[in-house]
Design an enzyme around this catalytic site. Structure first.
Site, PDB file in Angstrom:
ATOM      1  N   TRP A  49     110.495  80.501  47.457  1.00 22.00           N
ATOM      2  CA  TRP A  49     109.680  79.629  46.591  1.00 22.00           C
ATOM      3  C   TRP A  49     108.190  79.812  46.839  1.00 22.00           C
ATOM      4  O   TRP A  49     107.374  79.311  46.071  1.00 22.00           O
ATOM      5  CB  TRP A  49     110.036  78.162  46.831  1.00 22.00           C
ATOM      6  CG  TRP A  49     111.430  77.774  46.442  1.00 22.00           C
ATOM      7  CD1 TRP A  49     112.408  78.590  45.926  1.00 22.00           C
ATOM      8  CD2 TRP A  49     112.015  76.464  46.520  1.00 22.00           C
ATOM      9  NE1 TRP A  49     113.551  77.870  45.698  1.00 22.00           N
ATOM     10  CE2 TRP A  49     113.335  76.559  46.056  1.00 22.00           C
ATOM     11  CE3 TRP A  49     111.537  75.228  46.961  1.00 22.00           C
ATOM     12  CZ2 TRP A  49     114.187  75.455  45.996  1.00 22.00           C
ATOM     13  CZ3 TRP A  49     112.382  74.136  46.919  1.00 22.00           C
ATOM     14  CH2 TRP A  49     113.695  74.246  46.436  1.00 22.00           C
ATOM     15  N   GLU A  70     102.804  89.045  51.770  1.00 26.84           N
ATOM     16  CA  GLU A  70     101.689  88.098  51.628  1.00 26.84           C
ATOM     17  C   GLU A  70     101.196  87.638  52.999  1.00 26.84           C
ATOM     18  O   GLU A  70     100.008  87.374  53.189  1.00 26.84           O
ATOM     19  CB  GLU A  70     102.126  86.920  50.743  1.00 26.84           C
ATOM     20  CG  GLU A  70     102.223  87.359  49.283  1.00 26.84           C
ATOM     21  CD  GLU A  70     103.277  86.638  48.465  1.00 26.84           C
ATOM     22  OE1 GLU A  70     103.758  85.571  48.878  1.00 26.84           O
ATOM     23  OE2 GLU A  70     103.639  87.184  47.392  1.00 26.84           O
ATOM     24  N   GLU A  72     110.612  95.146  49.772  1.00 28.90           N
ATOM     25  CA  GLU A  72     109.790  94.606  48.698  1.00 28.90           C
ATOM     26  C   GLU A  72     108.544  95.475  48.509  1.00 28.90           C
ATOM     27  O   GLU A  72     107.566  95.323  49.272  1.00 28.90           O
ATOM     28  CB  GLU A  72     109.345  93.187  49.033  1.00 28.90           C
ATOM     29  CG  GLU A  72     110.478  92.200  49.178  1.00 28.90           C
ATOM     30  CD  GLU A  72     110.032  90.785  48.841  1.00 28.90           C
ATOM     31  OE1 GLU A  72     110.647  90.180  47.952  1.00 28.90           O
ATOM     32  OE2 GLU A  72     109.066  90.290  49.447  1.00 28.90           O
ATOM     33  N   GLY A  77     105.445  90.135  41.903  1.00 24.10           N
ATOM     34  CA  GLY A  77     104.678  89.310  40.970  1.00 24.10           C
ATOM     35  C   GLY A  77     103.995  90.102  39.864  1.00 24.10           C
ATOM     36  O   GLY A  77     103.182  89.551  39.123  1.00 24.10           O
ATOM     37  N   SER A  98     109.798  91.381  41.301  1.00 23.60           N
ATOM     38  CA  SER A  98     110.006  91.208  39.856  1.00 23.60           C
ATOM     39  C   SER A  98     111.480  91.276  39.448  1.00 23.60           C
ATOM     40  O   SER A  98     111.819  91.785  38.375  1.00 23.60           O
ATOM     41  CB  SER A  98     109.169  92.216  39.066  1.00 23.60           C
ATOM     42  OG  SER A  98     107.787  91.985  39.294  1.00 23.60           O
ATOM     43  N   GLY A 154     111.159  85.950  43.877  1.00 23.93           N
ATOM     44  CA  GLY A 154     110.012  85.052  43.948  1.00 23.93           C
ATOM     45  C   GLY A 154     109.924  84.193  42.688  1.00 23.93           C
ATOM     46  O   GLY A 154     110.616  83.174  42.559  1.00 23.93           O
ATOM     47  N   GLY A 155     109.096  84.607  41.742  1.00 23.66           N
ATOM     48  CA  GLY A 155     108.831  83.823  40.533  1.00 23.66           C
ATOM     49  C   GLY A 155     110.080  83.312  39.830  1.00 23.66           C
ATOM     50  O   GLY A 155     110.170  82.124  39.474  1.00 23.66           O
TER      51      GLY A 155
HETATM   52  P1  13P Z   1     108.504  88.142  42.532  1.00 24.05           P
HETATM   53  O1  13P Z   1     109.987  88.040  42.315  1.00 24.05           O
HETATM   54  O2  13P Z   1     107.722  87.024  41.944  1.00 24.05           O
HETATM   55  O3  13P Z   1     107.996  89.509  42.163  1.00 24.05           O
HETATM   56  O4  13P Z   1     108.280  88.000  44.127  1.00 24.05           O
HETATM   57  C1  13P Z   1     109.024  88.758  44.998  1.00 24.05           C
HETATM   58  C2  13P Z   1     108.791  88.239  46.361  1.00 24.05           C
HETATM   59  O5  13P Z   1     107.715  88.362  46.914  1.00 24.05           O
HETATM   60  C3  13P Z   1     109.920  87.554  47.025  1.00 24.05           C
HETATM   61  O6  13P Z   1     109.673  87.395  48.379  1.00 24.05           O
END
Ligand code: 13P
Length: 263
Positions: free
Chosen positions: A13, A106, A174, A180, A220, A241-242
């Protein structure tokens, strides 16, 4: 060879949803999966809320016996002491966290976490019985300069050097350029790197550990592309993520066996 690995669909999240929103979300997710007769033996589903939500999510999952796991997004390399703002693996364990994400790009980028710290945090998680989800991945520049697997493999190697063959851990590949961005890796790209990561586990910790360790793809992921990833032999799930912030979308991703084979 040939150990069946239970797929894991994990929702990171990030810094979204407070503890009240978390309760509503987890309830809706559980209902959606139950209505679809989802079995956690077939596909394990886990949510990774912010620290301040964990107690609420833990209580809800336990009280309603929901078929969901929960985990944290980070932990301290230390167990206790004068580390203002840090969270110990002991605290996560006390909140029944099954997993903890470690070394997300991140955190590597904005909090300057290096491979050595990621390795220390992985060992700390294992010390407290929380399964680490170790994130690795290359930037667009790394990809152009070193090719697809060199950087993720090197990142993972530093962690593997600190582990024993019986360690229970998950790896998440990742690519930074896919996070993202709406531009996911292709299933073939994901397979290429995940297979190189598995070969690296085999080389350092042996075939048995490599065979049973789950390797996820993240970047993504959506309900529309999950099947392509899950059709790959070395991709054992997704770190989302999103799309994990939308109940219907995340539930549809978790129900990928219904659409595998349709791509
Ligand atoms: P997204 O699915 O938003 O690209 O993010 C991936 C992520 O960083 C999951 O840890």
């Amino acid at each position: 060879m040939g150990v069946a690995r239970t797929p894991l669909i994990a929702g990171n999240w990030k810094m979204n949803l407070d503890h009240l929103q978390a309760i509503a979300f987890v309830q809706k997710l559980a209902w959606s999966l139950r209505d679809a007769k989802h079995s956690s033996n077939e596909v394990e589903v886990a949510v990774f809320p912010p620290f301040t939500d964990l107690r609420s999510v833990q209580t809800l999952i336990a009280a309603d016996k929901l078929e969901l796991a929960h985990g944290a997004q980070d932990l301290s390399a230390h167990d206790s002491g004068a580390y203002t703002g840090e969270i110990s693996g002991a605290f996560l364990s006390a909140l029944s966290c099954r997993y903890v994400i470690i070394g997300h790009s991140e955190r590597r980028q904005y909090h300057h976490e290096d491979d050595a710290l990621v390795a220390k945090k992985t060992v700390a998680a294992l010390r407290h019985g929380v399964t680490p989800v170790v994130c690795v991945g290359e930037s667009a520049e790394d990809l152009a300069e070193h090719g697809p697997s060199a950087v993720p493999v090197a990142q993972l190697r530093v962690v593997l050097d600190e582990l024993t063959t019986d360690a229970e851990f998950v790896v998440a590949y990742e690519p930074v350029w896919a996070i993202g961005s709406g531009q996911a890796a292709t299933p073939e790209q994901a397979q290429q790197v995940c297979s190189a990561l598995r070969a690296t586990i085999a080389e350092t910790l042996g075939d048995d550990t490599a065979d049973r360790t789950r390797i996820l793809y993240g970047g993504s992921v959506k309900s529309g592309n999950i099947a392509g990833f899950m059709n790959q032999s070395d991709v054992d799930g997704a770190l989302v993520g999103g799309a994990s912030l939308d109940v219907d979308e995340f539930s549809a991703i978790a129900r990928f066996p219904k659409h595998v084979g349709t791509v």
